[in-house]
Design a protein around this motif. Structure first.
Motif, mmCIF file in Angstrom:
data_model
loop_
_atom_site.group_PDB
_atom_site.id
_atom_site.type_symbol
_atom_site.label_atom_id
_atom_site.label_comp_id
_atom_site.label_asym_id
_atom_site.label_seq_id
_atom_site.Cartn_x
_atom_site.Cartn_y
_atom_site.Cartn_z
ATOM 1 N N GLY A 17 0.781 -1.226 0.000
ATOM 2 C CA GLY A 17 0.000 0.000 0.000
ATOM 3 C C GLY A 17 0.814 1.278 0.000
ATOM 4 O O GLY A 17 0.237 2.366 0.041
ATOM 5 N N ALA A 18 2.141 1.190 -0.066
ATOM 6 C CA ALA A 18 2.955 2.407 -0.042
ATOM 7 C C ALA A 18 4.353 2.108 -0.562
ATOM 8 O O ALA A 18 4.866 1.005 -0.400
ATOM 9 C CB ALA A 18 3.041 2.977 1.369
ATOM 10 N N VAL A 19 4.954 3.124 -1.199
ATOM 11 C CA VAL A 19 6.352 3.051 -1.624
ATOM 12 C C VAL A 19 7.075 4.234 -1.009
ATOM 13 O O VAL A 19 6.677 5.392 -1.205
ATOM 14 C CB VAL A 19 6.495 3.085 -3.163
ATOM 15 C CG1 VAL A 19 7.968 3.043 -3.557
ATOM 16 C CG2 VAL A 19 5.741 1.915 -3.794
ATOM 17 N N LEU A 20 8.145 3.960 -0.268
ATOM 18 C CA LEU A 20 8.903 4.998 0.420
ATOM 19 C C LEU A 20 10.228 5.246 -0.276
ATOM 20 O O LEU A 20 10.806 4.346 -0.892
ATOM 21 C CB LEU A 20 9.189 4.588 1.872
ATOM 22 C CG LEU A 20 8.003 4.166 2.736
ATOM 23 C CD1 LEU A 20 8.512 3.700 4.101
ATOM 24 C CD2 LEU A 20 7.025 5.311 2.889
ATOM 25 N N PHE A 21 10.725 6.474 -0.139
ATOM 26 C CA PHE A 21 12.105 6.785 -0.478
ATOM 27 C C PHE A 21 12.794 7.099 0.838
ATOM 28 O O PHE A 21 12.420 8.046 1.530
ATOM 29 C CB PHE A 21 12.206 7.974 -1.435
ATOM 30 C CG PHE A 21 13.623 8.335 -1.771
ATOM 31 C CD1 PHE A 21 14.340 7.606 -2.696
ATOM 32 C CD2 PHE A 21 14.257 9.395 -1.136
ATOM 33 C CE1 PHE A 21 15.664 7.928 -3.001
ATOM 34 C CE2 PHE A 21 15.572 9.726 -1.425
ATOM 35 C CZ PHE A 21 16.279 8.985 -2.365
ATOM 36 N N ARG A 22 13.785 6.278 1.212
ATOM 37 C CA ARG A 22 14.433 6.395 2.524
ATOM 38 C C ARG A 22 15.780 7.082 2.406
ATOM 39 O O ARG A 22 16.631 6.719 1.605
ATOM 40 C CB ARG A 22 14.613 5.020 3.157
ATOM 41 C CG ARG A 22 15.321 5.023 4.505
ATOM 42 C CD ARG A 22 15.102 3.699 5.218
ATOM 43 N NE ARG A 22 13.683 3.543 5.553
ATOM 44 C CZ ARG A 22 13.111 2.368 5.856
ATOM 45 N NH1 ARG A 22 13.844 1.253 5.835
ATOM 46 N NH2 ARG A 22 11.826 2.315 6.167
ATOM 47 N N THR A 23 15.973 8.124 3.207
ATOM 48 C CA THR A 23 17.239 8.836 3.259
ATOM 49 C C THR A 23 17.541 9.186 4.712
ATOM 50 O O THR A 23 16.852 8.705 5.618
ATOM 51 C CB THR A 23 17.192 10.097 2.363
ATOM 52 O OG1 THR A 23 18.487 10.706 2.322
ATOM 53 C CG2 THR A 23 16.164 11.103 2.867
ATOM 54 N N THR A 24 18.581 9.965 4.938
ATOM 55 C CA THR A 24 18.959 10.325 6.303
ATOM 56 C C THR A 24 19.243 11.814 6.387
ATOM 57 O O THR A 24 19.526 12.480 5.388
ATOM 58 C CB THR A 24 20.207 9.555 6.773
ATOM 59 O OG1 THR A 24 21.299 9.823 5.882
ATOM 60 C CG2 THR A 24 19.945 8.063 6.822
ATOM 61 N N ALA A 25 19.169 12.329 7.606
ATOM 62 C CA ALA A 25 19.473 13.737 7.866
ATOM 63 C C ALA A 25 20.222 13.832 9.178
ATOM 64 O O ALA A 25 19.969 13.083 10.111
ATOM 65 C CB ALA A 25 18.201 14.570 7.949
ATOM 66 N N GLY A 26 21.168 14.781 9.240
ATOM 67 C CA GLY A 26 21.889 15.016 10.484
ATOM 68 C C GLY A 26 22.835 13.899 10.829
ATOM 69 O O GLY A 26 22.966 13.508 11.988
#
Length: 264
Positions: A44-53
């Motif tokens: 039910g969903a497609v994510l784009f995963r990244t990072t911050a800090g």
């Protein structure tokens, strides 16, 4: 990983879900984070995963290098409150079932601004996320669903987080309205302002995202970059590119704002 909205506490490795309506908004947010990302497919969903800090080798400007990178999942949830709620709920549930629940949900995107408080290209952070057209029309005017004895019409983000993000980004703070039909006339714009005098912006997803977050006890924030005035539709006056650029700039300061909130 626990986030306490009342005390403004975020410890290391925060997990944040950012829900936009369309891929162009998601990509604008993604450009704020220089770390390489990956696609994560969920039911039910497609994510784009990244990072911050992240640490010294990949620190977002202004972030505390001693902190572990926050995980930022970007979701193009779809247009309108129902689709946004469904997709956000799917992502939240998947994270909870794998033992990695989110600490914060952010509804982000471009939207209409109420003049003169929110001019084109400006940024608005919601201190109240209010659904403007959930209720009933009567001979005496509109009644919100709460006056019919049901549900809620407003979600309030943590005050300390709203303050931290506004200070970091220079955003205005006020009510952001969620509508299922975008305002296209001066008459409707005036009616909305009469019912919601603190309104600065309108969008189509914030309340749906907030409902999904509230159902799972996760704090919520809404950020809108202003692309057009609320009122008569005039595509020649829209500044979508400027608004997307403002959204990227705002999220470039997101990690420091979380750090500031954490330290309150």
């Amino acid at each position: 990983m626990v986030l306490q909205a009342e005390e403004g506490l975020i410890t290391t490795s925060a997990r944040v879900l950012v829900a936009t309506a369309v891929p162009a908004e998601r990509d604008a947010v993604a450009r704020a984070f220089p770390e390489p990302g990956e696609e994560v497919r969920l039911p039910g969903a497609v994510l784009f995963r990244t990072t911050a800090g992240a640490g010294p080798s990949g620190t977002t400007a202004g972030a505390d290098p001693r902190r572990t990178a926050a995980v930022i999942d970007l979701l193009a949830a779809g247009v309108g409150p129902a689709r946004a709620a469904a997709a956000t709920s799917a992502a939240l549930t998947a994270a909870a079932l794998t033992g990695t629940p989110y600490d914060l949900v952010v509804s982000a995107g471009i939207g209409g601004g109420f003049a003169p408080g929110a001019p084109l290209g400006s940024l608005v952070v919601a201190d109240a996320i209010t659904v403007a057209d959930l209720g009933a029309e009567t001979a005496d005017g509109f009644l919100p669903v709460t006056e019919l004895g049901f549900g809620t019409v407003t979600h309030r983000p943590p005050e300390s987080l709203v303050r931290a993000v506004a200070e970091a980004t220079g955003a205005r703070t006020g009510t952001v309205l969620t509508v299922s039909t975008v305002t296209g006339t001066a008459v409707r714009a005036a009616a909305l302002r009469t019912r919601h005098p603190r309104a600065l912006a309108e969008g189509m997803e914030g309340f749906g995202v907030a409902e999904a977050a509230d159902a799972q006890g996760v704090p919520v924030l809404e950020v809108r970059a202003i692309s057009n005035p609320v009122g008569p539709r005039d595509r020649a006056a829209w500044r979508i590119g400027d608004a997307l650029a403002a959204l990227t700039a705002a999220f470039g300061k997101f990690a420091p704002a979380l750090e500031s909130w954490r330290s309150v």
